[in-house]
Design a protein around this motif. Structure first.
Motif, PDB file in Angstrom:
ATOM      1  N   LEU A 141       0.814  -1.216   0.000  1.00  0.00           N
ATOM      2  CA  LEU A 141       0.000   0.000   0.000  1.00  0.00           C
ATOM      3  C   LEU A 141       0.846   1.264   0.000  1.00  0.00           C
ATOM      4  O   LEU A 141       0.604   2.148  -0.825  1.00  0.00           O
ATOM      5  N   PRO A 142       1.863   1.420   0.856  1.00  0.00           N
ATOM      6  CA  PRO A 142       2.671   2.653   0.820  1.00  0.00           C
ATOM      7  C   PRO A 142       3.355   2.870  -0.536  1.00  0.00           C
ATOM      8  O   PRO A 142       3.542   4.002  -0.957  1.00  0.00           O
ATOM      9  N   GLU A 143       3.699   1.821  -1.236  1.00  0.00           N
ATOM     10  CA  GLU A 143       4.335   1.950  -2.549  1.00  0.00           C
ATOM     11  C   GLU A 143       3.349   2.516  -3.577  1.00  0.00           C
ATOM     12  O   GLU A 143       3.743   3.146  -4.539  1.00  0.00           O
ATOM     13  N   GLN A 144       2.046   2.302  -3.366  1.00  0.00           N
ATOM     14  CA  GLN A 144       1.046   2.685  -4.340  1.00  0.00           C
ATOM     15  C   GLN A 144       0.479   4.091  -4.075  1.00  0.00           C
ATOM     16  O   GLN A 144      -0.174   4.665  -4.926  1.00  0.00           O
ATOM     17  N   LEU A 145       0.724   4.621  -2.883  1.00  0.00           N
ATOM     18  CA  LEU A 145       0.211   5.949  -2.545  1.00  0.00           C
ATOM     19  C   LEU A 145       1.064   7.023  -3.226  1.00  0.00           C
ATOM     20  O   LEU A 145       2.269   6.845  -3.435  1.00  0.00           O
ATOM     21  N   PRO A 146       0.455   8.172  -3.543  1.00  0.00           N
ATOM     22  CA  PRO A 146       1.243   9.286  -4.112  1.00  0.00           C
ATOM     23  C   PRO A 146       2.331   9.691  -3.114  1.00  0.00           C
ATOM     24  O   PRO A 146       2.146   9.648  -1.897  1.00  0.00           O
ATOM     25  N   ARG A 147       3.458  10.120  -3.605  1.00  0.00           N
ATOM     26  CA  ARG A 147       4.604  10.469  -2.766  1.00  0.00           C
ATOM     27  C   ARG A 147       4.261  11.589  -1.767  1.00  0.00           C
ATOM     28  O   ARG A 147       4.773  11.580  -0.660  1.00  0.00           O
ATOM     29  N   SER A 148       3.397  12.496  -2.109  1.00  0.00           N
ATOM     30  CA  SER A 148       3.047  13.588  -1.208  1.00  0.00           C
ATOM     31  C   SER A 148       2.305  13.096   0.040  1.00  0.00           C
ATOM     32  O   SER A 148       2.355  13.727   1.084  1.00  0.00           O
ATOM     33  N   LEU A 149       1.621  11.944  -0.031  1.00  0.00           N
ATOM     34  CA  LEU A 149       0.896  11.414   1.123  1.00  0.00           C
ATOM     35  C   LEU A 149       1.795  10.594   2.043  1.00  0.00           C
ATOM     36  O   LEU A 149       1.471  10.413   3.214  1.00  0.00           O
ATOM     37  N   THR A 150       2.896  10.098   1.536  1.00  0.00           N
ATOM     38  CA  THR A 150       3.766   9.258   2.366  1.00  0.00           C
ATOM     39  C   THR A 150       4.858  10.041   3.066  1.00  0.00           C
ATOM     40  O   THR A 150       5.481   9.544   3.970  1.00  0.00           O
ATOM     41  N   HIS A 151       5.111  11.286   2.657  1.00  0.00           N
ATOM     42  CA  HIS A 151       6.183  12.066   3.294  1.00  0.00           C
ATOM     43  C   HIS A 151       5.662  13.366   3.836  1.00  0.00           C
ATOM     44  O   HIS A 151       4.853  14.026   3.563  1.00  0.00           O
TER      45      HIS A 151
END
Length: 66
Positions: free
Chosen positions: A56-66
């Protein structure tokens, strides 16, 4: 003439090394049989869920994970 209280032959003495070798062979045989068995459906479903959650974290947009 009786060789023992159960009427059977006396066991042949073997070395510790030979005994451990035989035990190892038996365990390998048992484990190989277990590994060949299919996984139960509940375990397959649980592993699939874990796999999806880890990705799931790999599939989320980068702005939501950082």
């Amino acid at each position: 003439m009786d060789n023992g209280s159960d009427g059977g032959e006396r066991p042949v003495a073997i070395s510790d090394t030979e005994l451990l070798r035989r035990i190892g062979q038996d365990l390998r045989s048992i484990y190989a049989e277990v590994i060949r068995q299919p996984l139960p459906q509940r375990i397959q479903a649980t592993l699939a869920l874990i796999d999806r959650e880890q990705r799931l974290p790999e599939q989320l947009p980068r702005s939501l994970t950082h």
